[in-house]
Design an enzyme around this catalytic site. Structure first.
Site, PDB file in Angstrom:
ATOM      1  N   ASP A 534      86.466  54.562 -26.364  1.00 40.11           N
ATOM      2  CA  ASP A 534      86.693  55.368 -25.169  1.00 40.11           C
ATOM      3  C   ASP A 534      85.988  56.707 -25.330  1.00 40.11           C
ATOM      4  O   ASP A 534      85.579  57.087 -26.434  1.00 40.11           O
ATOM      5  CB  ASP A 534      88.198  55.563 -24.932  1.00 40.11           C
ATOM      6  CG  ASP A 534      88.907  56.137 -26.143  1.00 40.11           C
ATOM      7  OD1 ASP A 534      88.656  57.312 -26.467  1.00 40.11           O
ATOM      8  OD2 ASP A 534      89.704  55.424 -26.788  1.00 40.11           O
ATOM      9  N   GLU A 614      63.818  34.537 -43.709  1.00 40.36           N
ATOM     10  CA  GLU A 614      64.798  35.433 -43.071  1.00 40.36           C
ATOM     11  C   GLU A 614      64.635  36.866 -43.576  1.00 40.36           C
ATOM     12  O   GLU A 614      64.732  37.819 -42.817  1.00 40.36           O
ATOM     13  CB  GLU A 614      66.221  34.926 -43.320  1.00 40.36           C
ATOM     14  CG  GLU A 614      66.550  33.662 -42.538  1.00 40.36           C
ATOM     15  CD  GLU A 614      67.888  33.042 -42.933  1.00 40.36           C
ATOM     16  OE1 GLU A 614      68.587  32.537 -42.052  1.00 40.36           O
ATOM     17  OE2 GLU A 614      68.223  33.061 -44.146  1.00 40.36           O
TER      18      GLU A 614
END
Ligand code: GLA
Length: 731
Positions: A534, A614
């Site tokens: 928030d 990877e």
């Protein structure tokens, strides 16, 4: 000054919006206009006064039966005024009746931005075009005052609101509801855009029409929550990303909240927002003030993208305080999904070695390094390093990591206590449990009473001792449960309703003290991922772990919802292992990297388990992120499609000078024999020419925004696409 006052008409001007209110002849503070930028005309001429049945008249209206608060648009409606819609305040001034009636008393203006004691608030420096208006209202009979604050951020098209209640009587005043703001609009037919979810599935956007009655969002969890986020948008039916009117409301508060929208009998729309009032009470003693948290409102007539830009810029520049806000954040590797609780210094150092090899910047040690904590049943509260488990002291580990050229970060969950901990055994009353009743557990843990000074002192003492003991440059502050059946031993029975708000104030106080002492610390917020994502938290934490769901496919949806209000730089986002630990889905390392790059980037897997291919990809990603980080953090962010409707999710960053553009996204499903998909870009300079990096073709901004680009052929599900463009010159 952006505040113009004439005959008690207050007009607030931002770059593209105007907000107006008026203290009328009775002294009622009416809301008269909010929308497209206009002049300072007194817009109260638009209010149609009429004698309406069953609409009461305040005494001050005398015989004028056309004057009723039952329909008048107001700045801060209270209970007890004859207004039967949702209100912002219930105040018992001594009779047991929770009614009052407020009239205009005075006002003041000044350059700069007001602050709020103990609570987060947007701020401004002297040289910024930001002004404050404070209007004071007073009860019709008692020395009971309400101060309404307005912060006008001209450049961002943001107006902040806050409310402070003051008791100047010689008696206790009991508050059972104090919200932060109300917005009355004279029409209906608006869409309500909100962001709901659950743990590992936060901020899913939903757009619904408002109806005659009340639409309610609430978190009663003591935190802003995974379930609902304290921000909403009111938009016209036709408003899209690119065009139309919309209004945003973002509450700067990390506790439970309450947000209501009501369409009334006269087809008017009211929106109120503030602290959750479901169990709230506050005893306001003579001379005391109660401060309600801030709301940041924004208006756009250029669609949802423009509204998001108001918040992205506003929060980035005038809410986030951290010294890190403009800096490149360290690319970190966090050991949580790599090892969970099963680690020691040796295997952590192996991860660190590989991280160094791949040119990452930081190792973060997550849960399990303290007390007796080999699973999530014990140890919380005992913030003492478990040297036996680590095989060395924390300082030794950190020094070794630093010695490799990496920074070090550490996880804490300061607000919690396990029943199986020394802290709980020594201080059972520090947990918020109702006496003589069995506690409500969640993740087998209890919540500490942050309203208590001794609890806060303990947390500070432990945090500071650990942070002083080694070179720790980052802290992940977690909070892994909702508050339930909360009780504070130190509060009398009639004041238990204050606990949840006092908890949030206590939390903010500890965070403030920590940042004061370690101003260079990078603090990442977390609550089981995004359970406390928030605007209040952003005042303390420049980044917040976005979700415990690290699946790249799911993350495109979560990050899409998050992007409506929160800047990209605040979104903690990591590449994790496959099959994904939350969904079991397998996505390529490229897709995971592309999605995680739309945030504060990192890895959350055992880098040693990657194969050579990877690792090569990771190396590329790290380079690419370092190259684009400025564009990603400071460019304008555009959502290019809605993942719910289009079967793909694409977003775009355009540098402020529009010289550079980065498009990223994921196509969810591959289809055989399909047409290649088109993607329209946004925010480009119409007349300029752009070249796609690595290609010969050159297009004008107009072409790319109207016709779009052709996406490459997609083979495989959840395939990522990244396209970089550079502006050449004007046509
Ligand atoms: C929460 C966090 C995770 C991890 C665990 C540790 O769920 O969101 O990232 O830190 O706690 O217990």
């Amino acid at each position: 000054m952006a505040i113009i006052i004439k005959d008690n008409v207050f007009t607030l001007q931002t770059k593209n919006s105007t907000y107006q209110m008026k203290a009328d002849s009775k002294g009622v503070l009416l809301h008269t206009y909010y929308g497209k930028k206009t002049d300072e005309t007194d817009y109260s001429y638009l209010i149609s006064m009429q004698d309406r049945g069953f609409s009461g008249n305040i005494y001050e209206a005398r015989e004028d039966r056309t004057y009723s608060l039952d329909f008048l648009p107001q700045e801060f409606p209270v209970r007890g005024s004859g207004d039967y819609r949702i209100s912002c305040m219930h105040a018992d001034l001594g009779t047991g009746v929770r009614d009052c009636l407020l009239f205009f008393d005075s006002y003041q203006t000044y350059h700069g931005k007001y602050g709020l004691e103990g609570l987060p608030a947007m701020f401004a420096s002297e040289d910024e075009p930001v002004d404050t208006l404070e209007i004071t209202l007073k009860d019709s009979q008692e020395e009971f005052y309400l101060h309404l604050y307005y912060g006008v951020f001209e450049e961002h098209d943001i107006i902040t609101r806050a409310a402070v209640v003051e008791n100047r009587t010689d008696q206790e005043i009991r508050l059972s509801k104090v919200l932060s703001a109300c917005l009355d609009m004279d029409h209906d037919g608006l869409d309500f855009i909100h962001f709901y979810g659950r743990h590992t599935r936060e901020r899913k956007m939903e757009r619904v029409p408002l109806f005659h009655g009340v639409t309610e969002l609430r978190s009663t969890r003591g935190t802003s929550s995974h379930q609902h986020n304290p921000f909403v948008i009111l938009a016209d039916k036709t408003t899209s990303e690119e065009m139309g009117e919309c209004y945003g409301f973002s509450l700067l508060y990390s506790g439970g909240f309450h947000l209501h929208a009501e369409v009334d009998q006269f087809h008017q729309t009211r929106l109120v927002v503030g602290i959750d009032d479901s169990v709230f009470t506050w005893s306001l003693q003579p001379g005391e003030r109660f401060v309600a948290p801030e709301v940041a409102m924004a208006y756009s007539n250029g669609g949802l993208s423009q509204l998001s830009h108001c918040y992205h810029n506003g929060f980035q520049k005038n809410l986030i305080r951290s010294r890190w806000k403009d800096k490149r954040r360290p690319i970190l590797v966090n050991n949580w999904e790599a090892t969970y609780f099963d680690f020691n210094a040796e295997n952590l150092l192996k991860i660190a070695e590989e991280a160094k090899e791949l040119e990452l910047d930081m190792l973060v040690l997550d849960d399990g390094w303290f007390g007796k904590r080999n699973d999530d049943f014990s140890g919380l509260g005992d913030w003492y390093v478990n040297e036996e488990k680590l095989g060395c002291t924390l300082k030794e580990l950190v020094d070794k990591v630093n010695g490799m050229g990496l920074q070090f970060g550490l996880w804490f969950e300061p607000e919690m206590v396990s029943e199986d901990s020394d802290l709980y055994r020594n201080h059972p009353d520090w947990a918020m449990v109702v006496p003589d009743r069995r506690p409500i557990r969640s993740r087998s843990q209890l919540v500490l009473d942050m309203s208590r000074e001794d609890v806060r002192d303990y947390i500070k003492e432990r945090l500071f001792a650990i942070l002083d003991s080694a070179n720790i440059q980052y802290v992940k502050w977690d909070m892994n449960r909702s508050v339930a059946a909360a009780y504070s031993v130190l509060l009398p029975r009639e004041r238990q309703g204050e606990l949840r708000h006092r908890y949030v104030l206590g939390l903010y106080e500890v965070m403030e003290a920590m940042l004061e002492r370690y101003p260079d610390l990078l603090l990442e917020g977390c609550s089981g991922g995004g359970g406390r994502f928030d605007a209040g938290m952003l005042y303390y934490c420049p980044q917040i772990w976005c979700s415990d769901d690290t699946d790249a496919h799911e993350r495109t949806v979560i990050q899409y919802g998050t992007s409506f209000f929160y800047p990209v730089s605040t979104v903690g986002s990591h590449v994790s292992a496959v099959p994904n630990h939350q969904t079991g889905r397998v996505t390529s390392i490229r897709t995971r990297g592309t999605v995680a790059m739309a945030g504060s980037f990192g890895y959350e897997l055992d880098l040693n388990k990657l194969d050579e291919e990877e690792k090569k990809e990771v190396s590329e990603q790290v380079k690419s992120y370092k190259k684009y980080q400025n564009l990603i953090y400071n460019g304008l962010y555009y959502r290019l499609c809605d993942p719910g409707e289009s079967g793909m999710s694409f977003w775009e960053f355009v540098s402020e000078d529009s010289l550079e553009v980065l498009v990223q996204g994921v196509v969810y499903r591959a289809q055989p024999n399909a047409l290649r998909r088109r993607l329209r870009l946004a925010g480009l300079s119409e007349e300029a020419k752009y070249r796609v990096t690595g290609e010969e073709s050159i297009y004008s901004g107009k072409t790319l925004m109207a016709g779009g680009i052709l996406l490459p052929e997609i083979k495989g599900d959840d395939m990522a696409v990244q396209i970089h463009l550079k502006r050449l010159s004007t046509l």
